[in-house]
Every structure is written in C-alpha cells, then in structure tokens.
Motif scaffolding. Structure first.
Motif, PDB file in Angstrom:
ATOM      1  N   PHE B  71       1.122   0.040  -1.611  1.00 26.13           N
ATOM      2  CA  PHE B  71      -0.255   0.542  -1.779  1.00 26.13           C
ATOM      3  C   PHE B  71      -0.707   0.370  -3.226  1.00 26.13           C
ATOM      4  N   ALA B  72       0.140   0.843  -4.146  1.00 25.27           N
ATOM      5  CA  ALA B  72      -0.253   0.795  -5.565  1.00 25.27           C
ATOM      6  C   ALA B  72      -0.440  -0.649  -6.030  1.00 25.27           C
ATOM      7  N   ALA B  73       0.399  -1.537  -5.501  1.00 27.12           N
ATOM      8  CA  ALA B  73       0.287  -2.950  -5.889  1.00 27.12           C
ATOM      9  C   ALA B  73      -1.036  -3.531  -5.396  1.00 27.12           C
ATOM     10  N   GLY B  74      -1.528  -3.010  -4.277  1.00 26.53           N
ATOM     11  CA  GLY B  74      -2.734  -3.552  -3.653  1.00 26.53           C
ATOM     12  C   GLY B  74      -4.023  -3.221  -4.385  1.00 26.53           C
ATOM     13  N   TYR B  75      -4.005  -2.152  -5.189  1.00 29.05           N
ATOM     14  CA  TYR B  75      -5.233  -1.791  -5.908  1.00 29.05           C
ATOM     15  C   TYR B  75      -5.333  -2.566  -7.212  1.00 29.05           C
ATOM     16  N   LYS B  76      -6.533  -3.091  -7.480  1.00 27.48           N
ATOM     17  CA  LYS B  76      -6.735  -3.834  -8.730  1.00 27.48           C
ATOM     18  C   LYS B  76      -7.066  -2.841  -9.844  1.00 27.48           C
ATOM     19  N   SER B  77      -6.392  -3.012 -10.967  1.00 31.41           N
ATOM     20  CA  SER B  77      -6.679  -2.136 -12.100  1.00 31.41           C
ATOM     21  C   SER B  77      -6.054  -2.726 -13.352  1.00 31.41           C
ATOM     22  N   GLY B 119       2.701  -3.992 -10.816  1.00 29.41           N
ATOM     23  CA  GLY B 119       1.833  -4.556 -11.841  1.00 29.41           C
ATOM     24  C   GLY B 119       1.400  -3.515 -12.851  1.00 29.41           C
ATOM     25  N   GLY B 120       2.340  -2.647 -13.250  1.00 28.48           N
ATOM     26  CA  GLY B 120       2.034  -1.607 -14.234  1.00 28.48           C
ATOM     27  C   GLY B 120       2.933  -1.747 -15.445  1.00 28.48           C
ATOM     28  N   ASN B 121       2.435  -1.297 -16.579  1.00 25.94           N
ATOM     29  CA  ASN B 121       3.189  -1.470 -17.823  1.00 25.94           C
ATOM     30  C   ASN B 121       3.523  -0.163 -18.518  1.00 25.94           C
ATOM     31  N   PRO B 192      -2.817  21.712  -7.703  1.00 25.51           N
ATOM     32  CA  PRO B 192      -2.957  20.507  -6.873  1.00 25.51           C
ATOM     33  C   PRO B 192      -4.415  20.227  -6.532  1.00 25.51           C
ATOM     34  N   TYR B 193      -4.708  19.022  -6.119  1.00 24.55           N
ATOM     35  CA  TYR B 193      -6.025  18.710  -5.576  1.00 24.55           C
ATOM     36  C   TYR B 193      -5.844  18.048  -4.223  1.00 24.55           C
ATOM     37  N   THR B 194      -6.927  17.963  -3.474  1.00 25.77           N
ATOM     38  CA  THR B 194      -6.797  17.412  -2.124  1.00 25.77           C
ATOM     39  C   THR B 194      -6.658  15.901  -2.171  1.00 25.77           C
ATOM     40  N   LYS B 195      -5.771  15.401  -1.286  1.00 26.43           N
ATOM     41  CA  LYS B 195      -5.607  13.966  -1.115  1.00 26.43           C
ATOM     42  C   LYS B 195      -6.287  13.603   0.194  1.00 26.43           C
ATOM     43  N   PRO B 196      -6.831  12.425   0.408  1.00 26.30           N
ATOM     44  CA  PRO B 196      -6.986  11.343  -0.549  1.00 26.30           C
ATOM     45  C   PRO B 196      -8.047  11.664  -1.614  1.00 26.30           C
ATOM     46  N   PRO B 197      -8.124  10.892  -2.659  1.00 28.88           N
ATOM     47  CA  PRO B 197      -7.316   9.698  -2.925  1.00 28.88           C
ATOM     48  C   PRO B 197      -5.878  10.053  -3.280  1.00 28.88           C
ATOM     49  N   PHE B 198      -4.958   9.281  -2.762  1.00 29.06           N
ATOM     50  CA  PHE B 198      -3.558   9.444  -3.120  1.00 29.06           C
ATOM     51  C   PHE B 198      -3.330   8.869  -4.518  1.00 29.06           C
ATOM     52  N   PRO B 199      -2.280   9.345  -5.185  1.00 29.86           N
ATOM     53  CA  PRO B 199      -2.015   8.829  -6.530  1.00 29.86           C
ATOM     54  C   PRO B 199      -1.898   7.298  -6.567  1.00 29.86           C
ATOM     55  N   ALA B 200      -1.403   6.704  -5.473  1.00 31.93           N
ATOM     56  CA  ALA B 200      -1.251   5.247  -5.469  1.00 31.93           C
ATOM     57  C   ALA B 200      -2.595   4.543  -5.679  1.00 31.93           C
ATOM     58  N   GLU B 201      -3.680   5.241  -5.312  1.00 32.99           N
ATOM     59  CA  GLU B 201      -5.013   4.657  -5.524  1.00 32.99           C
ATOM     60  C   GLU B 201      -5.601   5.135  -6.849  1.00 32.99           C
ATOM     61  N   ALA B 202      -5.636   6.450  -7.012  1.00 24.43           N
ATOM     62  CA  ALA B 202      -6.198   7.018  -8.236  1.00 24.43           C
ATOM     63  C   ALA B 202      -5.362   8.222  -8.617  1.00 24.43           C
ATOM     64  N   GLY B 203      -4.455   8.033  -9.559  1.00 20.41           N
ATOM     65  CA  GLY B 203      -3.545   9.101  -9.957  1.00 20.41           C
ATOM     66  C   GLY B 203      -3.720   9.488 -11.396  1.00 20.41           C
ATOM     67  N   PRO B 208      -4.132   3.685 -10.525  1.00 18.96           N
ATOM     68  CA  PRO B 208      -3.078   3.629  -9.506  1.00 18.96           C
ATOM     69  C   PRO B 208      -1.736   4.045 -10.101  1.00 18.96           C
ATOM     70  N   THR B 209      -1.063   4.972  -9.413  1.00 23.68           N
ATOM     71  CA  THR B 209       0.142   5.586  -9.969  1.00 23.68           C
ATOM     72  C   THR B 209       1.180   5.760  -8.859  1.00 23.68           C
ATOM     73  N   ILE B 210       2.404   5.376  -9.135  1.00 25.69           N
ATOM     74  CA  ILE B 210       3.444   5.771  -8.186  1.00 25.69           C
ATOM     75  C   ILE B 210       4.235   6.913  -8.794  1.00 25.69           C
ATOM     76  N   VAL B 211       4.388   7.966  -7.998  1.00 28.93           N
ATOM     77  CA  VAL B 211       5.211   9.102  -8.419  1.00 28.93           C
ATOM     78  C   VAL B 211       6.484   9.042  -7.596  1.00 28.93           C
ATOM     79  N   ASN B 212       7.606   8.964  -8.255  1.00 32.35           N
ATOM     80  CA  ASN B 212       8.874   8.961  -7.531  1.00 32.35           C
ATOM     81  C   ASN B 212       9.852   9.951  -8.123  1.00 32.35           C
TER      82      ASN B 212
END
Ligand SMILES: Cc1cc2nc3c(=O)[nH]c(=O)nc-3n(C[C@H](O)[C@H](O)[C@H](O)COP(=O)(O)O)c2cc1C
Lengths: 125, 488
Positions: B71-77, B119-121, B192-203, B208-212
């Motif tokens: 998902f996170a890879a799919g969003y352009k940013s 695609g994150g740095n 917390p806030y309501t999802k969506p948007p999930f962090p993978a889209e807007a975190g 776009p953010t992956i939380v692991n």
C-alpha cells in the motif's frame, strides 16, 4: 572505517570476521548475558568476578557480553565455550558461583550444576 | 535428542552476539538481506517476497506486512517514512526490549529494507524512555551502521539513502496504537484518530508511513536471506513463522520463548514453560495483555495462532503470557486489567473513557461481595457495546478480559454474587479467617498479633475470631504455628 560498497564487500568482511572468530576458538570463551534483566540481577558483578578470577589464576580466556539469553528464571546466566566443545549455559550464577565456574569448568572442564538445557533450534543465516 | 519445541528466528542473535559491535552482527549474517535487496531485487520484488512469506504484524493486529508495504509503495510522495513501534506497553511483556538490547541491528536492517521497498528515505524508532539500555544500544548501532555505510547516504554504493532517528515516548499504553503514536511523534497529544486514512496513505507528517513492530522487523532479515518459501513452511495455514512470548506468572521457566505458530497451549505451558510451580493446578493464561483474554485449562489443545486465539475471545497481542493457577481469581484478574485500561484510556472517546470506569466499578462491586445478577448481565452488555463503538483498539479490546473469563468462569462470577464467596480465596472482602477447633492449642499468639483485637480466648483454650470486627489482614494465619487458622 571504510564503507562497504557491495554485497561482495560484505561477504568478504563476513568471511574475515568468521576466520578471526575461528582463530580464537583455541581459548575458552565466556559470554555473559547483559540485558536489563541480567544486569538488574547482578550480571555485571558476575562478569567482574569471572575476569578477576581468570586474572588471579593466570588463565587466557576471551570475554564477551551479549543480550538476553531468554532464561529470566535463571538470571544471571553465563555461556561458556571450551575449545572443541559445545557451548554450555549456566544459570543462577552469583559472584561465588562465578569464581567456581572459572576454577572448575573453565580451568578443569569439570561441569557444575545449574546447566540449562538447549530447548530451541537457532536459525543461522 | 529430544525434539526442540522452539525455533528462534526473531531472537536468533540475542544472547549469541555482542549487541554493541556491528562486526558481531555481520559475522552472524547481518546486513546480507539489505545488500541482497539493494543489489539483486527491485522494490516490487522485495514486497512480493514479503507477501509470499505470509509474515503478519507481531504488534497485535496481525496485518500482513507485505500488503502494508505494498500500500505504502503505491502512494506517490516525495517523502515516505518507516516507523518502528517500540512502545511495548503490555504489562508483563518485554520481547521487544530483549530484541533491541540483544540484536539492535536486525531492526535497523529491516527498517532500511522497508524504506527501500516503499521508496522512503527516513526512519524513526519510537521507543519508550523507560528502556535506557535499549536506547543506548540502538544509538551505538545506528552510529556503527552509518560508519560502515549500511545507513546514511548511498548504502552499499547504490543510490539508495536511508537515515534513522529515535523518538522517545513517555510510556503511555495508548501511544503504542499507531495513530496515537504518530500524533505523539509530531508533538501532539498521544490520542488516536479514526482510520482511514491509514498511515500507509497519510501517516507521519501526512506522508505515506509504514509502522511496524520490533519483532516483525527483527524477523525480516532472516526471511529475506533464507527466502519466503523457507519461512512459510513454519506455522499454520493463516499464521506463518514463529511468535515470541514472554511467559510469566505461575510458571516454572519464566522467560522469553519463541515458538512456531500452531503449537498447542499444552506444549507451551508444560513442555516449554516447564509447568506450574509447587504442584498447583494450571488454571488459565492471559494472552494479549489487557487487550486479550484468558485461555483456560479447557483450551489446552487450542493451537496458538491469530485465529485460534481469537476464537477463544482472546488475541495474539504483542506476546505477553501471564500464567495463572488455582489460587488466582478470575474476577480479580479482570479487575486488574480493567484498572490498567481505565488508567490508560486517553479519554477521547466516550465508550472507552466512561465504559472502562463503569466496568471497573462493576467488577469492584462483585469482588467486594456487593454485586447483583444484574451486574453480570450488565457486564456482558457494556462489553459488547464498547467493543462495537470505541474509537481505537484500546477501547475495542478493553472488555476482552471480562468476556473471555466469563466464557469459562461465569460460575466464579456467580459465586461472588450469589454465595458471596471467592472460590480461589483471593477477594479479601469475601474471605473468612476461622479457627479450627481441633487444632487450636490456645497459645494466644494470634490474639496478640491481631491489630484490631478481634480474637478472644483463654490460655490453653480454643480461640474465636469475631467475624464482624475482623479486617482480614491475615496476620493471625501467618503467626499460627499449628495450622489452626484457615482462610475460606
Ligand atoms: C492500545 C494499543 C496499544 C498498542 N501497543 C503497541 C505496542 O506497544 N507495540 C506495537 O508494535 N504495536 C502496538 N499496537 C499495534 C499498533 O497499532 C500497530 O498495529 C502495530 O504497531 C503495527 O505493526 P505490525 O504490523 O508490525 O504489528 C497497539 C495497538 C493498540 C490498539
């Protein structure tokens, strides 16, 4: 320190490091678990006590620290690897037992109680 | 050789390498996975491999890691973030701390791999400030990885760059929830806030953010080095690989264990954990901490995976396992966890803020012997409503300890309400200390130690405890040398 520039660099470094480690296996290796819990139950004192005992007996031993050995119930824990032998983990080690381990196991190869059996398979990369 | 029940993947290096020396990690095969990804795989291939492995998040929710990365890879940013969740707030859980203290590089390596894949740095480790040794070792690890070119600019001479920093949490349980965590990282209140948007889209900073989770990350270098098809051989149909648990409480081998998914509860308690001490009967085990529930002596054959635990109204959670024996009262246990969630609710949504308090009060009444049958029905009703209406996972899972203990131990709740008795002998308000006439020799020790002078009797005659005046401190029971005082 030079930066690694490729997977080949990394593999070469790994091979060198493994060779260095192998060259050291003619000496006993004492590995003391020093995670928060092991430190809290006296792991650092155990490390010091073993080093002091090794020095006073004039032995040649390598020491290392590591993280959690997973045996909370038996902290502090110490892993000792004698040349040519499988590593053995001893639990419930206090400073007295630490000295005894050096005198008996490290020096004479004589097992003491408190050995923790290996109940797992470690995945090696 | 006896069959080994544990397989150490996420904890493969802890206790074996020096966590403060990157060479020790490299000698154990460290950073090979990162090098392989950068040199031999495209980001899409890395994500496919992660999907094929079947790895699911070990932080509690069990979401497939490869899918999240996809998902996170799919969003352009222009910017994307990798966040490591090292908040670890479950009472009795310390897997993540052990991994960070014993093998910090495995987490750094996996974060860089995640950055490459999406695609994150930039990466951030969110860790509770109460973990000073883990923080110290992380800092050393980051510095050494930068020196060797495994983090920073142009990793392994490629055009991929990845920087890491550390942010500290103040130890609020809710800040482990990913949206609250993101708020906290941005300097806002940890709500917390309501999802969506999930962090993978807007975190993090709306990017776009992956939380692991720490343990999820620690397994990844092993998976990518040995291959998805090696990893997905281990475990069950729906849950692949291994899970690390902290097994604590009434168990002989208190400690950290890493077992394949699908292992039975019986194997965990009796083989790996070494059984219950002092010859007591195993009663239940709380998995998933305050969000989870109890598996009981009736569930010994349950296979431990995400679905197996959910079927028992518990959950995998992050890996706490608190073992209870015959001397533990299930109502008191529920009350303990509700006390925790009541303290830790952030107060943003009503079901969680008020609901936790109402459930706690009801449980408190029951343990005091003032409960009614309506209370039992209300507990069930409130629990269901809160589960359906709370904003985040904290509230949605908060009634689990109640529901899961009622599933098997409703009779214990009823005993408190109807008979005004605590079968396990824990809830002091419902206990009586009484003298066993046949055993009492009239030594007067109990009368002397009683702080409220409610024990009477002459020397060499049987003593009597005045139940109305007794404050149930138990001092007499401890003092008696003839076992002539019992608690019932
Ligand atoms: C109340 C609450 C507390 C949480 N605490 C943690 C935690 O301490 N560590 C963690 O990794 N995940 C925690 N989570 C789960 C995170 O929201 C998130 O699902 C997880 O970090 C994602 O990583 P994973 O997919 O690798 O598991 C918590 C969730 C809730 C609802």
């Amino acid at each position: 320190m030079a930066k690694l520039n490729s997977i080949a660099d990394l593999k070469k470094l790994r091979a060198d490091l493994q060779a260095q480690a192998k060259a050291k296996t003619d000496k006993p290796l004492v590995n003391v678990s020093l995670a928060t819990c092991s430190v809290a139950s006296g792991g650092r004192d155990v490390m010091e006590a073993m080093k002091a005992e090794v020095a006073s007996l004039g032995l040649d031993v390598n020491f290392m620290q590591s993280g959690c050995m997973t045996y909370c119930y038996a902290e502090p824990t110490v892993e000792i690897t004698l040349p040519g032998k499988e590593p053995v983990v001893f639990g419930f080690v206090d400073t007295d037992k630490a000295k005894l381990l050096v005198q008996k196991y490290v020096k004479e190869g004589e097992l003491l109680d408190g050995v923790i059996p290996v109940g797992y398979e470690r995945v090696v990369l | 050789m006896s069959e080994k029940k544990q397989i150490r993947i996420a904890t493969r290096n802890s206790g074996f390498i020096d966590p403060e020396n990157i060479d020790s990690y490299i000698a154990a095969g460290g950073y090979l996975a990162l090098a392989k990804c950068i040199e031999e795989m495209t980001p899409a291939q890395v994500i496919d491999e992660m999907k094929a492995s079947g790895l699911r998040g070990r932080g509690g929710a069990g979401f497939p890691t490869g899918v999240k990365w996809g998902f996170a890879a799919g969003y352009k940013s222009d910017t994307k973030y990798v966040v490591c969740n090292a908040d670890e707030g479950d009472p009795g859980a310390f897997m993540d701390r052990a991994i960070l203290e014993g093998d910090p590089h495995s987490v750094l390596e996996a974060m860089a791999i995640g950055g490459y894949a999406i695609g994150g740095n930039k990466g951030t480790i969110y860790i509770r400030a109460e973990y000073p040794l883990a923080i110290k070792r992380l800092k050393i690890a980051i510095e050494q990885a930068e020196e060797k070119g495994m983090l920073g600019k142009n990793i392994f001479g490629s055009d991929f760059s990845f920087d890491l920093d550390i942010k500290y949490g103040a130890g609020a349980f809710v800040c482990g929830e990913e949206t609250a965590l993101i708020n906290s990282m941005e300097g806002d209140r940890g709500e917390p806030y309501t999802k969506p948007p999930f962090p993978a889209e807007a975190g993090y900073w709306d990017k776009p953010t992956i939380v692991n989770n720490v343990e999820t990350l620690a397994a990844i270098p092993a998976i990518l080095t040995k291959g998805a098809s090696w990893f997905n051989q281990i475990g069950t149909e729906t849950s692949k690989g291994t899970k690390v648990f902290c097994i604590v409480g009434k168990i002989n081998n208190v400690g950290l264990i890493e077992v394949p998914m699908g292992i039975t509860l019986k194997e965990v308690i009796f083989d790996v954990g070494g059984g219950v001490p002092n010859g007591k009967e195993f009663k239940a085990v709380q998995t998933g901490g305050p969000s989870g529930g109890a598996l009981t002596f009736k569930d010994l054959d349950v296979k431990i995976d995400y679905e197996g635990l959910a079927a028992c109204q518990s959950m995998m959670g992050s890996g706490g396992m608190i073992v209870m024996d015959e001397d533990d009262c299930m109502v008191a246990v529920s009350k303990f966890f509700l006390d925790f969630t009541m303290e830790e609710t952030c107060g943003k949504c009503t079901p969680c803020r008020i609901g936790s308090k109402r459930i706690y009060e009801t449980l408190d009444r029951i343990t005091m012997g003032q409960g009614t049958m309506d209370d039992i029905e209300n507990l069930k009703l409130m629990s269901t409503v809160i589960k359906d209406t709370a904003l985040c996972g904290l509230g949605q899972t908060m009634p689990n300890p109640v529901l899961s203990t009622m599933r098997v131990f409703e009779d214990e709740y009823r005993a408190h309400v109807i008979d005004k008795k605590c079968p396990a002998g824990v809830c002091t308000s419902l206990l009586e200390f009484v003298v066993v006439d046949e055993k009492c020799v009239g030594c007067t020790l109990c009368a002397k130690v009683c702080p409220v002078d409610c024990i009477s009797g002459k020397v060499k005659e049987v003593h009597v405890i005045d139940q109305a005046a007794c404050i149930k401190c138990g001092a007499c029971l401890e003092k008696c040398k003839f076992d002539a005082i019992i608690k019932r």
